[in-house]
Design an enzyme around this catalytic site. Sequence first.
Site, PDB file in Angstrom:
ATOM      1  N   LYS A 105       0.863  -1.189   0.000  1.00 41.48           N
ATOM      2  CA  LYS A 105       0.000   0.000   0.000  1.00 41.48           C
ATOM      3  C   LYS A 105       0.894   1.232   0.000  1.00 41.48           C
ATOM      4  O   LYS A 105       2.020   1.185   0.479  1.00 41.48           O
ATOM      5  CB  LYS A 105      -0.882   0.028   1.260  1.00 41.48           C
ATOM      6  N   ASP A 162      -7.140   4.110  -4.480  1.00 41.90           N
ATOM      7  CA  ASP A 162      -7.793   3.933  -3.185  1.00 41.90           C
ATOM      8  C   ASP A 162      -8.475   5.290  -2.940  1.00 41.90           C
ATOM      9  O   ASP A 162      -8.714   6.031  -3.903  1.00 41.90           O
ATOM     10  CB  ASP A 162      -6.755   3.576  -2.093  1.00 41.90           C
TER      11      ASP A 162
HETATM   12  O1  2IT Z   1      -8.032  -1.748  -0.867  1.00 46.11           O
HETATM   13  C1  2IT Z   1      -7.947  -2.227  -1.997  1.00 46.11           C
HETATM   14  O2  2IT Z   1      -8.033  -3.433  -2.209  1.00 46.11           O
HETATM   15  C2  2IT Z   1      -7.738  -1.292  -3.112  1.00 46.11           C
HETATM   16  N1  2IT Z   1      -7.700  -0.095  -2.890  1.00 46.11           N
HETATM   17  C3  2IT Z   1      -7.541  -1.804  -4.511  1.00 46.11           C
HETATM   18  C4  2IT Z   1      -6.141  -2.271  -4.706  1.00 46.11           C
HETATM   19  C5  2IT Z   1      -5.800  -2.704  -6.098  1.00 46.11           C
HETATM   20  O3  2IT Z   1      -4.601  -2.991  -6.302  1.00 46.11           O
HETATM   21  O4  2IT Z   1      -6.652  -2.747  -6.974  1.00 46.11           O
END
Ligand code: 2IT
Length: 445
Positions: A124, A164
């Site tokens: 993340k 996100d």
């Molecule tokens: O929290 C999540 O799963 C997302 N924000 C999507 C992450 C993604 O790599 O599509």
Amino acid sequence: MNVKNLMAELERRHPGENEYLQAVREVLTTVEDTYNRHPEFEAARIAERIVEPDRSFTFKVVWVDDKGEVQVNTGYRFQFNNAIGPYKGGLRFHPSVNPSILKFLGFEQIFKNALTTLPMGGAKGGSDFNPKGKSEHEVMRFCQAFMTELWRHIGPETDVPAGDIGVGGREIGYLYGMYRKLARENTGVLTGKGMTYGGSLIRPEATGFGAVYFLKQMLETAGKQLEGKTIAISGFGNVAWGAAKKATELGAKVVTISGPDGYIYDEAGLDEEKIAYMLELRASNNDVVEPYAKRFAGAKFFAGRKPWEVKVDIAMPCATQNELGGEDAKMLIANGVQVVAEVSNMGCRPEAIDALIEAKILYGPGKAVNAGGVATSGLEMTQNAQKLNWTAEEVDARLHQIMSSIHAACLQYGTEDDGYINYMKGANIAGFMKVAHSMLEQGIL
Ligand code: 2IT
């Protein structure tokens, strides 16, 4: 493993990182018994290794606003675990962003991604940049400045970021454009891309759609149906929009949405026009829902309040972490709620989860319910690698299949002696075991 000792050590090393410690405590507590039946996990210190990110990057992001003033933000990427595939997870742009929040998200992402059945590790990132009130050009300049640092750490087989909170299709476009210029290559290095440069159909809707497919299975397993049920949704962003759209399409009635300013109660329920209006509200960049009540007669706005006080059959938190507390859960239970399906990451506080499980109310945790988003990101990566585009029907069918398999994993690991399905336990154990076995088989590193 002894969760108490492990948590005490983690708190000593990362004091005050409350969201991160909360997410770790929940996972370790639910997997403890299963873990301790595997002495080989303990010998390899899997728990101690899985809670720490493999590596983290912090960088300065300097950009110039429309008044010509120089602005400075902090950018981050936490690469948590790549035992089962390249690091994968979103970027969050919000003033609240700090290492604790990104580490909770990165940690949860490991298990969510493992549940999708696709080969993706957990990561993340993001920044404390506040998109609220920023112009198009300011957003573009910020995204470009952010990518001038991030690009060295990512790649289609290394780490694949996505969106996100605060990062949608527009931001992904600007981020991808700068990556392409710096790396001099067109690859699937970001997901959530536009349809003209490698994006996947259904990705914008996928988190909300997948959540409703999962909710439908929760209800059907309990001998109930989605049609005719009332739903309280929080938030009004991309995730809330997708959930409202699919739930409405399948015959449920969504009666609330919310923003940082308060919530809207619309007794008549959302329809196509109102759902489309959510996107307009979001695009205005003001982060408020009050204008909805002015636009649609019969809708009421409740300033500074959360939608959990409304009597509904189903609650779907779709906004942000810890948005549904112990008192909120008690109110929902008193009002006869049947299911709480968390679409935001860690939307419920631990006291809320405890209250729901104790009352034997079905509770779907974010890492299972919202996994359709990252799963469809995985499908975007596959299409990019094949240099092909699938039809919306094909992507949607695969999303369906993945959500069903996550639901089956939750049943397998979460069904208790009295028949109650503890989806939190099921999701945590299923996700954890896959990653733990993968780490074990690949040696101590
Ligand atoms: O929290 C999540 O799963 C997302 N924000 C999507 C992450 C993604 O790599 O599509």
